[in-house]
Write a protein that holds these residues in place. Structure first.
Motif, PDB file in Angstrom:
ATOM      1  N   GLU A  66       1.198  -1.614   0.139  1.00 58.33           N
ATOM      2  CA  GLU A  66      -0.188  -0.025   0.432  1.00 58.33           C
ATOM      3  C   GLU A  66       0.915   1.434   0.028  1.00 58.33           C
ATOM      4  OE1 GLU A  66      -2.281   2.679   3.305  1.00 58.33           O
ATOM      5  OE2 GLU A  66      -3.024   0.599   2.616  1.00 58.33           O
ATOM      6  N   MET A  67       2.101   1.566   0.913  1.00 57.53           N
ATOM      7  CA  MET A  67       2.574   2.254   0.929  1.00 57.53           C
ATOM      8  C   MET A  67       3.852   3.139  -0.135  1.00 57.53           C
ATOM      9  SD  MET A  67       3.941   2.386   4.485  1.00 57.53           S
ATOM     10  CE  MET A  67       4.492   0.662   5.140  1.00 57.53           C
ATOM     11  N   VAL A  68       4.663   1.246  -1.468  1.00 57.79           N
ATOM     12  CA  VAL A  68       4.892   1.332  -2.446  1.00 57.79           C
ATOM     13  C   VAL A  68       3.884   2.105  -3.034  1.00 57.79           C
ATOM     14  CG1 VAL A  68       6.519   0.287  -3.561  1.00 57.79           C
ATOM     15  CG2 VAL A  68       6.161  -0.383  -1.130  1.00 57.79           C
ATOM     16  N   ALA A  74      12.903   3.564  -3.804  1.00 55.28           N
ATOM     17  CA  ALA A  74      14.127   3.405  -3.539  1.00 55.28           C
ATOM     18  C   ALA A  74      14.162   2.766  -2.223  1.00 55.28           C
ATOM     19  CB  ALA A  74      15.114   3.380  -4.903  1.00 55.28           C
ATOM     20  N   GLY A  75      14.106   3.473  -1.439  1.00 55.82           N
ATOM     21  CA  GLY A  75      14.492   3.030   0.059  1.00 55.82           C
ATOM     22  C   GLY A  75      13.388   2.535   0.800  1.00 55.82           C
ATOM     23  N   THR A  76      12.326   2.117   0.168  1.00 54.49           N
ATOM     24  CA  THR A  76      11.146   1.548   0.711  1.00 54.49           C
ATOM     25  C   THR A  76      11.027   1.218   1.938  1.00 54.49           C
ATOM     26  OG1 THR A  76      10.499  -0.790   0.649  1.00 54.49           O
ATOM     27  CG2 THR A  76      12.308  -0.832   0.539  1.00 54.49           C
ATOM     28  N   PHE A  77      10.818   0.626   2.833  1.00 55.29           N
ATOM     29  CA  PHE A  77      11.250   0.867   4.147  1.00 55.29           C
ATOM     30  C   PHE A  77      11.157   1.837   5.212  1.00 55.29           C
ATOM     31  CE2 PHE A  77      11.954  -3.207   3.110  1.00 55.29           C
ATOM     32  CZ  PHE A  77      13.290  -3.386   4.100  1.00 55.29           C
ATOM     33  N   SER A  78      12.332   1.503   4.808  1.00 56.78           N
ATOM     34  CA  SER A  78      13.347   2.732   5.521  1.00 56.78           C
ATOM     35  C   SER A  78      13.310   4.374   5.206  1.00 56.78           C
ATOM     36  CB  SER A  78      14.843   2.163   4.780  1.00 56.78           C
ATOM     37  OG  SER A  78      15.554   3.371   5.156  1.00 56.78           O
ATOM     38  N   PRO A 228       5.553   1.712 -11.431  1.00 58.43           N
ATOM     39  CA  PRO A 228       5.694   1.445 -10.497  1.00 58.43           C
ATOM     40  C   PRO A 228       4.213   1.019 -10.106  1.00 58.43           C
ATOM     41  CG  PRO A 228       7.155   3.291 -10.748  1.00 58.43           C
ATOM     42  CD  PRO A 228       6.270   3.263 -11.508  1.00 58.43           C
ATOM     43  N   GLN A 229       3.066   1.824 -10.102  1.00 53.66           N
ATOM     44  CA  GLN A 229       2.139   1.331  -8.864  1.00 53.66           C
ATOM     45  C   GLN A 229       2.018   0.104  -9.397  1.00 53.66           C
ATOM     46  OE1 GLN A 229      -2.268   3.068  -9.619  1.00 53.66           O
ATOM     47  NE2 GLN A 229      -0.427   4.004  -8.044  1.00 53.66           N
ATOM     48  N   ARG A 230       1.206  -0.484 -11.043  1.00 52.01           N
ATOM     49  CA  ARG A 230       0.919  -1.895 -11.653  1.00 52.01           C
ATOM     50  C   ARG A 230       2.213  -2.280 -11.428  1.00 52.01           C
ATOM     51  NH1 ARG A 230       0.469  -3.766 -16.907  1.00 52.01           N
ATOM     52  NH2 ARG A 230       2.703  -2.806 -17.554  1.00 52.01           N
ATOM     53  N   SER A 231       3.185  -2.383 -11.244  1.00 52.42           N
ATOM     54  CA  SER A 231       4.364  -3.651 -11.312  1.00 52.42           C
ATOM     55  C   SER A 231       4.015  -3.841  -9.618  1.00 52.42           C
ATOM     56  CB  SER A 231       5.470  -2.831 -11.541  1.00 52.42           C
ATOM     57  OG  SER A 231       5.451  -2.345 -12.786  1.00 52.42           O
ATOM     58  N   ILE A 232       3.899  -2.394  -8.410  1.00 50.18           N
ATOM     59  CA  ILE A 232       4.257  -3.434  -7.189  1.00 50.18           C
ATOM     60  C   ILE A 232       2.512  -4.084  -7.003  1.00 50.18           C
ATOM     61  CG2 ILE A 232       2.974  -1.706  -6.170  1.00 50.18           C
ATOM     62  CD1 ILE A 232       5.522  -3.524  -4.617  1.00 50.18           C
ATOM     63  N   THR A 233       1.231  -3.587  -7.886  1.00 48.00           N
ATOM     64  CA  THR A 233       0.029  -4.259  -7.664  1.00 48.00           C
ATOM     65  C   THR A 233       0.300  -5.980  -7.381  1.00 48.00           C
ATOM     66  OG1 THR A 233      -1.101  -2.161  -7.475  1.00 48.00           O
ATOM     67  CG2 THR A 233      -2.395  -4.155  -8.473  1.00 48.00           C
TER      68      THR A 233
END
Length: 467
Positions: A66-68, A74-78, A228-233
């Motif tokens: 959801e956050m990504v 590139a730092g994602t959860f950090s 990015p949105q479609r790929s991570i989904t």
């Protein structure tokens, strides 16, 4: 190669790259060599342990997804930890994960080099040097090069697991020549589904708690994808069936075909439960084949960690949590300096594996499992803090976590239960001690850098006042 002042990553990864990376990211050498540990501890009831840890992983990936999808980074959860709790959190989580990846790189390359050294009759440092150099060169050329190699690495692993499931299913049903219907003689047998009771399931849960580590790597790569949105989904939505088919399916086949008390940790491909199952099908050269698969899995993990550690270092630099040189990219939009740093520490980690100073290597490797728990907790906490902001700003799209906030709090309780199991187990307890010490050191460094920044800021302000 230019490394001027460009500070932007590219978008060379396609959806197929991220989809296959998502499929293969959880298939590591641990699946092929370590599956027997959990089965021996819990018997067929290890399926309960895999189900529990699978649910926790799915929910954590859903929160992260959801956050990504809302704010690709590139730092994602950090990065999200920093947005949620401040710079100290982003600094600490980022460098903790970077440390974890570096240690994993050393372990993975050491394992692959040992097998390849035996193949070619050369010292293991030779294939290690060749493989590290080759993968570093591929990553330095372009992100597309990394994506293609990881695509085919993952393709091989996925194909092997699918073939294993098909052959295993045929063996269970007795549809291969010379075999009869297996039934439940191993799955239930004389000891039943849960031979060691709930305590055995708890031991199995501890054994498989980190089986799905690595899935989060796809969120780092999402920032460099075309969409990015479609790929991570796509990647996040596939997590559920991926875990169900690859892990639980494999364990189910093994539990049906092999007595649980004959299994354990495999030190070589010959002892792997996958090898033992395929040998029942009388497949020639199965040990050599599984050795090749394990090498591919190890090199794939190394390749992914090399990529992930360089991008995380790049993200930390762009946020002022690492030297500015690591935020620079070349004309090919690859963070060259950050990648060179990761390669340097990859060699150092491999060297540490061979040097093996008394106590140090065991301590550092013990911290790896604990690091993943800390990352999980940071993801859950960041989600709980950021979700209301994303909701208010209308940024949530593509991926949405279910049942806010109760599902997140339930996931946190599940992770806390794993930590409690670790503390209660004498062997796993060292992982807790190790990661607490590592976290303390990183937090101390974060505090020092914040003080240094404030001091510099004060001096700059005073200088401007004097002018």
């Amino acid at each position: 190669m230019s490394t001027s002042t460009n500070t932007g990553l590219g978008h060379g990864l396609r959806t197929r790259h991220l989809t296959m990376m998502g499929l293969g990211s959880a298939i590591g050498a641990g699946l092929f060599l370590g599956t027997g540990v959990g089965i021996r501890a819990a018997g067929p009831a290890v399926l309960i342990a895999y189900f529990v840890t699978g649910v926790i992983t799915v929910l954590i990936m859903r929160m992260l997804g959801e956050m990504v999808a809302a704010r690709p980074s590139a730092g994602t959860f950090s990065d999200y930890a920093e947005q949620a709790f401040g710079r100290w959190a982003g600094f600490s989580v980022g460098w903790l994960y970077w440390f974890m990846m570096v240690m994993i790189m050393g372990a993975e390359m050491t394992g692959a080099a040992a097998i390849m050294g035996a193949w070619f009759g050369v010292p293991s440092w030779v294939p290690a040097l060749v493989c590290v150099s080759a993968l570093a060169a591929i990553n330095l050329l372009s992100v597309r090069g990394f994506g293609e190699f990881e695509f085919w690495f993952a393709f091989v692993k996925v194909a092997v697991i699918i073939a294993f499931l098909v052959i295993g299913g045929l063996l269970i049903l007795g549809w291969l020549p010379g075999h009869e219907f297996v039934g439940t003689r191993h799955f239930l047998g004389d000891h039943g589904f849960m031979p060691h009771g709930w305590s055995g399931v708890a031991a199995g849960l501890l054994a498989v708690a980190f089986a799905f580590g690595g899935i989060e790597m796809v969120t780092i790569a999402a920032a460099e994808s075309e969409d990015p949105q479609r790929s991570i989904t796509t990647a996040v939505n596939s997590v559920i069936w991926r875990i169900g088919v690859f892990y639980i399916g494999s364990v189910l086949v093994i539990a049906f075909l092999l007595p649980f008390d004959t299994l354990g940790g495999a030190n070589s491909a010959a002892d792997s439960p996958y090898t033992l199952v395929l040998e029942q099908a009388r497949i020639p050269g199965v040990v050599g084949f599984m050795e090749a698969v394990i090498v591919v899995a190890l090199l794939s993990a190394f390749n992914a960690q090399l990529y992930g550690s360089s991008r995380l270092c790049y993200s930390l630099a762009t946020r002022g949590d690492a030297p500015a040189i690591f935020a620079r990219t070349g004309d090919n939009q690859v963070p060259t300096a950050a990648l060179v740093l990761s390669v340097f520490f990859a060699f150092a980690s491999v060297g540490l594996q061979w040097w093996n100073p008394t106590g140090l290597l065991d301590f550092l490797l013990n911290a790896v499992g604990g690091c993943l728990v800390v990352i999980w907790i940071s993801i859950i906490a960041s989600y709980l803090r950021l979700h209301p902001r994303l909701e208010r700003s209308g940024e949530i799209a593509g991926v949405r976590m279910w049942g806010y906030p109760w599902a997140a709090w339930g996931t946190l309780l599940g992770v806390a239960a794993i930590v409690a199991l670790m503390i209660s187990d004498p062997t796993a307890r060292t992982q807790v001690y190790a990661v607490v010490l590592i976290c303390t050191v990183i937090l101390a460094i974060a505090s020092l850098t914040r003080r240094a920044d404030r001091l510099v800021g004060t001096k700059v302000s005073q200088h401007k006042d004097q002018e």
